[in-house]
Design a protein around this motif. Structure first.
Motif, PDB file in Angstrom:
ATOM      1  N   ALA A 163     -22.953 -24.198 -29.483  1.00 19.70           N
ATOM      2  CA  ALA A 163     -21.728 -23.841 -28.202  1.00 19.70           C
ATOM      3  C   ALA A 163     -21.957 -22.624 -28.077  1.00 19.70           C
ATOM      4  O   ALA A 163     -22.337 -21.744 -28.920  1.00 19.70           O
ATOM      5  CB  ALA A 163     -20.401 -24.254 -28.892  1.00 19.70           C
ATOM      6  N   VAL A 164     -21.981 -22.596 -26.709  1.00 15.52           N
ATOM      7  CA  VAL A 164     -21.986 -20.873 -26.147  1.00 15.52           C
ATOM      8  C   VAL A 164     -20.864 -20.776 -25.052  1.00 15.52           C
ATOM      9  O   VAL A 164     -20.554 -21.580 -24.301  1.00 15.52           O
ATOM     10  CB  VAL A 164     -23.455 -20.847 -25.262  1.00 15.52           C
ATOM     11  CG1 VAL A 164     -23.427 -19.358 -24.470  1.00 15.52           C
ATOM     12  CG2 VAL A 164     -24.553 -20.766 -26.238  1.00 15.52           C
ATOM     13  N   LYS A 165     -20.372 -19.543 -25.146  1.00 18.52           N
ATOM     14  CA  LYS A 165     -19.596 -18.976 -23.862  1.00 18.52           C
ATOM     15  C   LYS A 165     -20.037 -17.966 -23.211  1.00 18.52           C
ATOM     16  O   LYS A 165     -20.439 -17.161 -23.647  1.00 18.52           O
ATOM     17  CB  LYS A 165     -18.071 -18.413 -24.718  1.00 18.52           C
ATOM     18  CG  LYS A 165     -17.056 -19.577 -24.909  1.00 18.52           C
ATOM     19  CD  LYS A 165     -15.799 -18.922 -25.471  1.00 18.52           C
ATOM     20  CE  LYS A 165     -14.681 -20.105 -25.780  1.00 18.52           C
ATOM     21  NZ  LYS A 165     -14.261 -20.781 -24.389  1.00 18.52           N
ATOM     22  N   LEU A 166     -19.975 -18.361 -22.013  1.00 25.13           N
ATOM     23  CA  LEU A 166     -20.878 -17.453 -20.971  1.00 25.13           C
ATOM     24  C   LEU A 166     -20.090 -16.068 -21.017  1.00 25.13           C
ATOM     25  O   LEU A 166     -20.707 -14.915 -20.428  1.00 25.13           O
ATOM     26  CB  LEU A 166     -21.067 -17.755 -19.651  1.00 25.13           C
ATOM     27  CG  LEU A 166     -21.950 -18.927 -19.489  1.00 25.13           C
ATOM     28  CD1 LEU A 166     -22.393 -19.458 -18.130  1.00 25.13           C
ATOM     29  CD2 LEU A 166     -23.201 -18.716 -20.224  1.00 25.13           C
ATOM     30  N   THR A 167     -18.633 -15.755 -21.199  1.00 26.76           N
ATOM     31  CA  THR A 167     -18.180 -14.587 -20.957  1.00 26.76           C
ATOM     32  C   THR A 167     -18.352 -13.639 -22.233  1.00 26.76           C
ATOM     33  O   THR A 167     -18.004 -12.522 -22.260  1.00 26.76           O
ATOM     34  CB  THR A 167     -16.535 -14.798 -21.082  1.00 26.76           C
ATOM     35  OG1 THR A 167     -16.115 -15.698 -22.170  1.00 26.76           O
ATOM     36  CG2 THR A 167     -16.017 -15.273 -19.805  1.00 26.76           C
ATOM     37  N   ALA A 168     -19.011 -14.262 -23.328  1.00 26.61           N
ATOM     38  CA  ALA A 168     -19.609 -13.450 -24.413  1.00 26.61           C
ATOM     39  C   ALA A 168     -20.795 -12.612 -24.088  1.00 26.61           C
ATOM     40  O   ALA A 168     -21.164 -11.844 -24.651  1.00 26.61           O
ATOM     41  CB  ALA A 168     -19.877 -14.021 -25.475  1.00 26.61           C
ATOM     42  N   LEU A 169     -21.374 -12.993 -22.821  1.00 27.25           N
ATOM     43  CA  LEU A 169     -22.868 -12.356 -22.481  1.00 27.25           C
ATOM     44  C   LEU A 169     -22.967 -11.512 -21.231  1.00 27.25           C
ATOM     45  O   LEU A 169     -23.744 -10.987 -20.968  1.00 27.25           O
ATOM     46  CB  LEU A 169     -23.776 -13.658 -22.094  1.00 27.25           C
ATOM     47  CG  LEU A 169     -24.028 -14.685 -23.137  1.00 27.25           C
ATOM     48  CD1 LEU A 169     -24.672 -15.752 -22.636  1.00 27.25           C
ATOM     49  CD2 LEU A 169     -24.546 -14.162 -24.368  1.00 27.25           C
ATOM     50  N   GLY A 170     -21.506 -11.197 -20.908  1.00 24.35           N
ATOM     51  CA  GLY A 170     -21.592 -10.073 -19.691  1.00 24.35           C
ATOM     52  C   GLY A 170     -20.148  -9.920 -19.248  1.00 24.35           C
ATOM     53  O   GLY A 170     -19.183 -10.267 -19.784  1.00 24.35           O
ATOM     54  N   ARG A 171     -19.952  -8.947 -18.357  1.00 28.88           N
ATOM     55  CA  ARG A 171     -18.859  -8.557 -17.630  1.00 28.88           C
ATOM     56  C   ARG A 171     -17.977  -9.489 -17.100  1.00 28.88           C
ATOM     57  O   ARG A 171     -18.661 -10.228 -16.229  1.00 28.88           O
ATOM     58  CB  ARG A 171     -18.840  -7.495 -17.028  1.00 28.88           C
ATOM     59  CG  ARG A 171     -19.337  -6.056 -17.662  1.00 28.88           C
ATOM     60  CD  ARG A 171     -19.372  -4.811 -16.629  1.00 28.88           C
ATOM     61  NE  ARG A 171     -18.093  -4.544 -16.144  1.00 28.88           N
ATOM     62  CZ  ARG A 171     -17.790  -3.457 -15.276  1.00 28.88           C
ATOM     63  NH1 ARG A 171     -18.736  -2.819 -15.001  1.00 28.88           N
ATOM     64  NH2 ARG A 171     -16.533  -3.226 -14.977  1.00 28.88           N
ATOM     65  N   PRO A 172     -16.623  -9.885 -17.374  1.00 27.03           N
ATOM     66  CA  PRO A 172     -16.170 -11.002 -16.774  1.00 27.03           C
ATOM     67  C   PRO A 172     -16.029 -10.952 -15.258  1.00 27.03           C
ATOM     68  O   PRO A 172     -15.684 -11.902 -14.625  1.00 27.03           O
ATOM     69  CB  PRO A 172     -14.670 -10.680 -17.226  1.00 27.03           C
ATOM     70  CG  PRO A 172     -14.924 -10.557 -18.669  1.00 27.03           C
ATOM     71  CD  PRO A 172     -15.966  -9.322 -18.593  1.00 27.03           C
ATOM     72  N   GLN A 173     -15.947  -9.490 -14.832  1.00 25.34           N
ATOM     73  CA  GLN A 173     -15.714  -9.482 -13.360  1.00 25.34           C
ATOM     74  C   GLN A 173     -16.959  -9.904 -12.533  1.00 25.34           C
ATOM     75  O   GLN A 173     -16.910 -10.553 -11.417  1.00 25.34           O
ATOM     76  CB  GLN A 173     -15.981  -7.829 -12.948  1.00 25.34           C
ATOM     77  CG  GLN A 173     -17.557  -7.360 -13.078  1.00 25.34           C
ATOM     78  CD  GLN A 173     -17.495  -5.882 -12.615  1.00 25.34           C
ATOM     79  OE1 GLN A 173     -17.115  -4.911 -13.224  1.00 25.34           O
ATOM     80  NE2 GLN A 173     -17.982  -5.689 -11.411  1.00 25.34           N
ATOM     81  N   PHE A 174     -18.278 -10.239 -13.033  1.00 23.37           N
ATOM     82  CA  PHE A 174     -19.294 -10.841 -12.406  1.00 23.37           C
ATOM     83  C   PHE A 174     -19.054 -12.443 -12.383  1.00 23.37           C
ATOM     84  O   PHE A 174     -19.422 -13.069 -11.487  1.00 23.37           O
ATOM     85  CB  PHE A 174     -20.715 -11.023 -13.133  1.00 23.37           C
ATOM     86  CG  PHE A 174     -21.063  -9.429 -13.516  1.00 23.37           C
ATOM     87  CD1 PHE A 174     -21.106  -8.672 -12.123  1.00 23.37           C
ATOM     88  CD2 PHE A 174     -21.506  -8.888 -14.410  1.00 23.37           C
ATOM     89  CE1 PHE A 174     -21.976  -7.421 -12.038  1.00 23.37           C
ATOM     90  CE2 PHE A 174     -21.832  -7.552 -14.499  1.00 23.37           C
ATOM     91  CZ  PHE A 174     -22.185  -7.024 -13.269  1.00 23.37           C
ATOM     92  N   LEU A 175     -18.068 -13.038 -13.120  1.00 19.49           N
ATOM     93  CA  LEU A 175     -17.833 -14.348 -13.088  1.00 19.49           C
ATOM     94  C   LEU A 175     -16.559 -14.702 -11.921  1.00 19.49           C
ATOM     95  O   LEU A 175     -16.089 -15.594 -11.782  1.00 19.49           O
ATOM     96  CB  LEU A 175     -17.356 -15.060 -14.323  1.00 19.49           C
ATOM     97  CG  LEU A 175     -18.518 -14.943 -15.323  1.00 19.49           C
ATOM     98  CD1 LEU A 175     -17.988 -15.236 -16.740  1.00 19.49           C
ATOM     99  CD2 LEU A 175     -19.466 -15.812 -14.796  1.00 19.49           C
TER     100      LEU A 175
END
Length: 534
Positions: free
Chosen positions: A159-171
């Motif tokens: 399992a992977v959460k993408l908010t762990a991989l970069g700044r939430p502002q990009f999402l």
């Protein structure tokens, strides 16, 4: 039985954090760790590291139950610390909003009241952006998890959460190159439905809405954003086929593959009536941060492919989800070539869940890659509703639990029917609801979907709803437990959430406790304390 009974006690749960703190001080760290492993930690967590989890994984595998590994370590931040980190990571976005140069839909605006994204969320982990080094650390943990999953069992998940991989502002707001992000995608999609309403097609499902190209060109021409010749060049047989109509997937492709159109991407502001640009520009620092985020995703997918592990991309809050789904879609295009390697997660408590599922499946069919999905009911309901009321936008959640059940079964039924014609597509029915599992089994039989084909699998959390998981595994159906692991003290935030979530389930789950008690009595009477798989 003891752990589940404790989890159903409101008195203990309301003070569980204080009780754990006192127990740790009185017993000392070593005895406290041992007590946790004998009780709540041992029930909901597989072990501390890649080696210690293997016995439980092998034990479950003997009963036909696979694993979705998840490194369960979380930062134990105070609400104040969490809010500070969240607001710092979105400072530039707030400045742009206040200046009016990048005015976004209310749903995607930064709001200090929801700086701590854990509020009202008990069944999902939350990551907060600190710096790029922290994101790299999260990626390393995910890589170890993929490695552990590949070494522990065949055909497992990680399992992977993408908010762990970069700044939430990009999402939350941007579009760059081929990647649409939440605000952009939502506004572009809403623009499509506005023009559909002008053509008398309001209220139709997304895939059933088809705009007449000639009328669409007229509407865009009236806006004065480009010449008629340019507009006609956007809608050609090469880009949209020869049907003479444009559906939502065609519409999205205009900003997906034809990046030269970006200077024309404007939508009308409903409040002001003015045309506003969809796009804003990255700073050089943001450009580098975005590139690193995409590189981390790429590394995880390649590692999963090498290890023979499927990646499960977790769903998150609705104001991140369009972007998360879009990024996941890009990964699926690249890696789901021969079989599903990347699975997207669809939260069926969202009002637009059916449109999201049907569009992604149709896109997979058109482009020739393998569809992979996990269907869940959802994890952020209380927070989503409170945020919608506070900020003032339409609640994205279905109004009742019954409505969510209807949506879940509608999405599931559509996917199951499509699996009949798409032998390489796969779906995970991630549910603790026995009625949903029965519904799935009945539809599989009616549609001739055999469990050995592996197109349909089931998922439940470790330590919960074993009366669903193990009978399915023993009957030959692909079923997986969501298996967290990590050091005792670092997994305590996860355990706190599991206890709270289990409380809400167990209060009404008298039948499950009765089944446990009956089985306990049967084993005592027969002298067979340990059950062995058939």
């Amino acid at each position: 039985m003891l752990v589940l009974r404790l989890c159903a006690s409101p008195v203990l749960l309301s003070r569980h954090e204080q009780l754990l703190l006192v127990a740790r001080k009185l017993l000392g760290q070593r005895i406290f760790d041992r007590l946790m492993k004998m009780t709540i930690y041992g029930h909901f967590v597989a072990g501390e590291d890649q080696e210690s989890i293997k016995p439980l994984i092998q034990h479950n595998k003997a009963f036909g139950v696979g694993s979705i590994l998840d490194y369960g370590v979380e930062e134990d931040l105070s609400p104040e610390e969490a809010e500070r980190k969240e607001m710092e990571s979105c400072t530039s976005e707030a400045e742009r909003d206040s200046s009016g140069t990048n005015r976004r839909e209310k749903q995607y605006q930064v709001h200090p009241a929801f700086g701590d994204r854990r509020d009202g969320v008990i069944s999902a982990r939350t990551y907060f952006y600190a710096n790029e080094a922290k994101c790299d650390n999260h990626m390393e943990n995910f890589l170890k998890c993929i490695e552990a999953s590949g070494g522990a069992s065949d055909g497992g998940f990680s399992a992977v959460k993408l908010t762990a991989l970069g700044r939430p502002q990009f999402l939350g707001s941007h579009l760059h190159w081929q990647l649409q992000f939440s605000d952009v995608l939502t506004r572009w999609r809403r623009f499509f439905h506005q023009m559909a309403a002008e053509q008398g097609q309001a209220g139709r499902a997304a895939l059933d809405t088809k705009l007449e190209v000639v009328m669409l060109q007229e509407s865009i021409a009236k806006m004065g954003i480009a010449s008629r010749a340019e507009i006609e060049g956007w809608f050609t047989p090469e880009t949209l086929g020869v049907s003479g109509t444009v559906d939502l997937l065609d519409w999205n492709s205009l900003i997906d593959s034809r990046t030269q159109l970006s200077r024309h991407l404007v939508v009308p502001n409903v409040q002001t009536g003015q045309l506003e640009p969809l796009l804003s520009r990255f700073t050089e620092e943001e450009e580098q941060q975005m590139k690193r985020m995409l590189q981390r995703m790429d590394m995880l997918a390649k590692k999963a492919r090498e290890a023979g592990v499927r990646l499960m991309i977790d769903a998150e809050q609705s104001y991140f989800q369009p972007a998360i789904s879009r990024l996941t879609l890009e990964m699926q295009r690249r890696f789901n070539v021969d079989k599903p390697l990347i699975f997207n997660t669809f939260q069926c408590y969202l009002k637009d869940a059916y449109d999201n599922v049907t569009m992604d499946m149709e896109l997979a069919r058109r482009e020739g890659w393998c569809f992979g999905a996990k269907l869940v009911r959802g994890a952020y309901m209380a927070q989503e509703r409170a945020r919608a009321v506070e900020i003032g936008y339409e609640d994205p959640i279905n109004p009742t639990y019954e409505a969510t059940n209807v949506m879940y079964h509608r999405c599931l039924n559509y996917v199951l029917e499509e699996l009949k014609h798409s032998p390489k597509a796969e779906v995970m029915v991630a549910s603790h609801n026995e009625d949903t599992v029965r519904f799935t089994l009945c539809r599989m039989e009616e549609l001739g979907l055999h469990p050995d084909e592996g197109q349909v699998c089931f998922g439940q959390l470790l330590g919960m709803c074993d009366q669903i998981s193990f009978p399915l595994g023993q009957a030959g159906f692909p079923v997986y437990k969501y298996v967290p692991y990590g050091p005792v003290m670092e997994v305590l935030p996860y355990l706190s959430r599991r206890a709270l979530e289990n409380s809400s389930i167990m209060k009404g789950a008298q039948r499950e406790r009765q089944l446990l008690w009956q089985e306990f009595c049967r084993r005592l009477c027969t002298g067979n304390l340990f059950h062995h798989p058939a």
